[in-house]
Scaffold this active site. Structure first.
Site, mmCIF file in Angstrom:
data_model
loop_
_atom_site.group_PDB
_atom_site.id
_atom_site.type_symbol
_atom_site.label_atom_id
_atom_site.label_comp_id
_atom_site.label_asym_id
_atom_site.label_seq_id
_atom_site.Cartn_x
_atom_site.Cartn_y
_atom_site.Cartn_z
ATOM 1 N N ASP A 308 -25.458 35.355 3.582
ATOM 2 C CA ASP A 308 -24.881 34.492 2.571
ATOM 3 C C ASP A 308 -23.661 33.798 3.175
ATOM 4 O O ASP A 308 -23.235 34.098 4.295
ATOM 5 C CB ASP A 308 -24.504 35.308 1.325
ATOM 6 C CG ASP A 308 -24.573 34.493 0.044
ATOM 7 O OD1 ASP A 308 -24.339 33.266 0.106
ATOM 8 O OD2 ASP A 308 -24.843 35.069 -1.021
ATOM 9 N N GLU A 516 -20.830 32.637 -9.926
ATOM 10 C CA GLU A 516 -20.476 33.822 -9.146
ATOM 11 C C GLU A 516 -19.307 34.587 -9.763
ATOM 12 O O GLU A 516 -19.246 34.770 -10.976
ATOM 13 C CB GLU A 516 -20.247 33.430 -7.687
ATOM 14 C CG GLU A 516 -21.517 32.839 -7.060
ATOM 15 C CD GLU A 516 -21.398 32.540 -5.583
ATOM 16 O OE1 GLU A 516 -21.060 33.447 -4.817
ATOM 17 O OE2 GLU A 516 -21.651 31.381 -5.192
#
Length: 628
Positions: A308, A516
């Site tokens: 990521d 997020e």
């Protein structure tokens, strides 16, 4: 004698030309050669610098044709909101991607780069793209074929901009709605998530029946590389804290969080993204047991594992505090391509040093590069490295918007439709020929709010100018009889409502966009001024409330005031789909894919738990029939 010399000279020239011709032929450039032959031939020709370059993915803001050529960069990405310019057209995107590609192709071996982007509910970074409902809504549909169509439509729109790689789908099993990424999850139930991995077949294409399990598959220039993420357990972190620790037994990890990966690999998913989160204290980006031991060796996954965004930095606390260790631990764990995304020079230097000391074995580098090249060959990138604009008309086309509207209709959940079980006059469907109606709420006329996070910008935006689409208010107005008077007021006071002589009201409220960790929320209230709006309107007139949220929120205190309640989730660009349900043109059919809790003290609470006492259980949803 002179003739002999001339003959010898001609012969030498011919042999030289033949030699040059043979040198120019390379098996890796020949699409007729078997896949493994092409990979082996190219690997034999690559230097260490070229191999490390293939493992490096950088952000477009630091990329250039010169950087691509000098460092042999294997991949470029757009982070959330990273575009060629405001309201960039497909031509702008294609031209940008091709400039980077030309830099990659100018290297001695001419290995093309892959461009990747977050396309998590449609091609959501791109102006005028079709924005589909977020996964939390799509889970409600329980419709794999719909997901396959959405995947195919999204692939066409991504390819319209010259991009071949989507960081999607998210196949997290969200077990706690306090997690800021819960709307990226289809369900708390792994069987629902498993079924909806069919979106991968839409994105990549359908592998042939005899296709080898675990081998990546991409079916032509109208398809894209998919990415199953985030491996593994990202939806089970303690208290739903993003990037935190999933404290769970191996049995529970494999029962709840791993099953969607089985389906994804069978469908030929090309890449898997490692999770920021940890499992029982072990960072997933450094978990060799699961990445190499299970995913690669046990499940026979042959595609590549990607990190990521700055994921390897987070192996240490604070992030980046021991970057050498982070590079070593992640690559040795089995991460193949590193999303740097900016610090590529230091990354390349660290890998080079660690290989020279055999801290990272050359065999591990070769494994990573083989996997990356396998995906590039499978998708035909060597044969068609330069993008064109032949699919530009597919971006935001009517066919895709109609599909998105269908997805909105099917994702709606009717939670309440009367004041009591004995009420013979349900609120919905609404009359199109009412004398005068009130539309209220912060989310009724805000395209940005209804799309949510991961839309044009990383955290999403407010307003109606971020991209093209239909607001919920516009969708409602389009249904009404011309004689009906429509009054819109975001947060009307009680006297205004009482004195308005309204036939009924529609209140559209909910959460504001987040992404997020910015969305982590321990209390999950319905944000202000939504409670005030509900109270002011619904205490004084019959009202239908539509919730625009990325997850269940605390709603029980306001429930008695409403006559009807609809969970609209984050519907995306086609707000008309909400109106289709409210006015009965399509019956409500959606069933909750998440448990709707009473209060946050119950969390985490999922179907099957001993303390299961929900406001609305998993699978709940009232139904109505079509009236017109």
């Amino acid at each position: 004698m002179v003739l002999i010399r001339i003959y010898v000279l001609v012969l030498l020239v011919l042999l030289s030309c033949l030699s040059i011709g043979q040198a120019e032929y390379s098996k890796y450039k020949d699409a007729q050669q078997p896949l493994n032959v092409r990979i082996r031939d190219l690997m034999d020709k690559m230097s260490l610098a070229e191999k490390i370059g293939q493992m490096t993915q950088i952000e477009r803001l630091v990329a250039s044709p010169d950087v691509m050529e000098q460092y042999y960069i294997g991949s470029v990405l757009s982070g959330g909101g990273s575009t060629p310019g405001p309201q960039a057209s497909p031509v702008d995107w294609v031209n940008m991607v091709n400039e980077f590609q030309k830099g990659a192709l100018s290297t001695p071996l001419g290995i093309p780069m892959i461009y990747g982007i977050d396309a998590v509910h449609g091609h959501n970074n791109v102006y005028n793209a079709t924005i589909f409902p977020h996964n939390v809504g799509l889970g409600v549909t329980r419709d794999p074929e719909l997901l396959k169509k959405i995947g195919a439509a999204t692939a066409l729109e991504i390819r319209a901009t010259g991009i071949p790689y989507a960081f999607a789908p998210c196949i997290a099993v969200c077990r706690d709605p306090r997690w800021g990424r819960c709307y990226e999850s289809y369900s708390e139930d792994p069987t629902i998530v498993q079924a909806l991995t069919e979106i991968i077949t839409g994105l990549q294409g359908e592998p042939p029946l005899n296709y080898s399990k675990g081998v990546p598959y991409v079916g032509g220039k109208e398809k894209v590389i998919a990415c199953a993420k985030h491996f593994v357990g990202d939806g089970g972190t303690q208290n739903g804290v993003d990037e935190d620790n999933t404290i769970i037994s191996a049995q529970e990890l494999f029962r709840i969080h791993m099953p969607p990966y089985y389906n994804s690999i069978v469908k030929g998913v090309s890449t898997v993204m490692a999770s920021y989160s940890s499992w029982n204290g072990k960072k997933m980006h450094a978990n060799r047991q699961l990445i190499t031991g299970f995913l690669k060796n046990k499940l026979k996954f042959k595609g590549f594992v990607i990190s990521d965004w700055e994921g390897i930095d987070r192996i240490t606390s604070p992030p980046g505090s021991n970057y050498t260790y982070s590079v070593e631990a992640s690559i040795n764990a089995g991460v193949d391509m590193i999303m740097v995304p900016n610090n590529y020079k230091e990354f390349i230097g660290k890998v080079t040093y660690l290989v020279s000391t055999n801290t990272i074995p050359m065999s591990r580098i070769d494994d990573a590069v083989k996997r990356i090249l396998r995906v590039k060959f499978v998708m035909g990138l060597f044969e068609n490295p330069i993008a064109d604009t032949s699919l530009a008309s597919k971006l935001g086309c009517r066919e895709h918007r109609d599909l998105a509207r269908e997805a909105v209709r099917k994702s709606l959940v009717l939670l309440k439709n009367s004041n009591s079980t004995s009420d013979k006059n349900p609120m919905l469907p609404l009359s199109k020929k009412a004398f005068k109606i009130l539309i209220a709420g912060t989310h009724a006329d805000n395209l940005g709010y209804q799309c949510g996070g991961w839309t044009i910008e990383w955290q999403g935006e407010s307003g109606n100018t971020l991209t093209s689409g239909t607001t919920i208010l516009s969708g409602i107005k389009s249904k009404l009889d011309p004689s009906t008077e429509v009054v819109f007021s975001e947060n009307p006071d009680p006297e205004f409502v009482k004195s308005g002589s309204f036939s009924y009201a529609i209140v559209v409220v909910g959460e504001f966009p987040y992404t997020e960790m910015m969305g982590d929320n321990m209390d999950l209230p319905l944000p202000d001024p939504s409670p005030t709006t509900i109270n002011n309107v619904c205490s004084n007139i019959d009202c239908a409330v539509v919730l625009i949220t990325g997850r269940p929120v605390v709603i029980e205190p306001y429930l008695d005031q409403m006559k009807a309640l609809v969970a609209g989730w984050l519907p995306g660009s086609e707000g008309g789909g909400i109106a289709d349900g409210l006015f009965g043109e399509y019956g409500f059919s959606g069933k909750l894919a998440r448990t709707w809790f009473r209060n946050v003290d119950q969390l985490p609470m999922n179907i099957g738990d001993s303390h299961y006492d929900p406001l609305f259980p998993l699978g709940f949803g009232l139904t109505t029939t079509t009236t017109s």
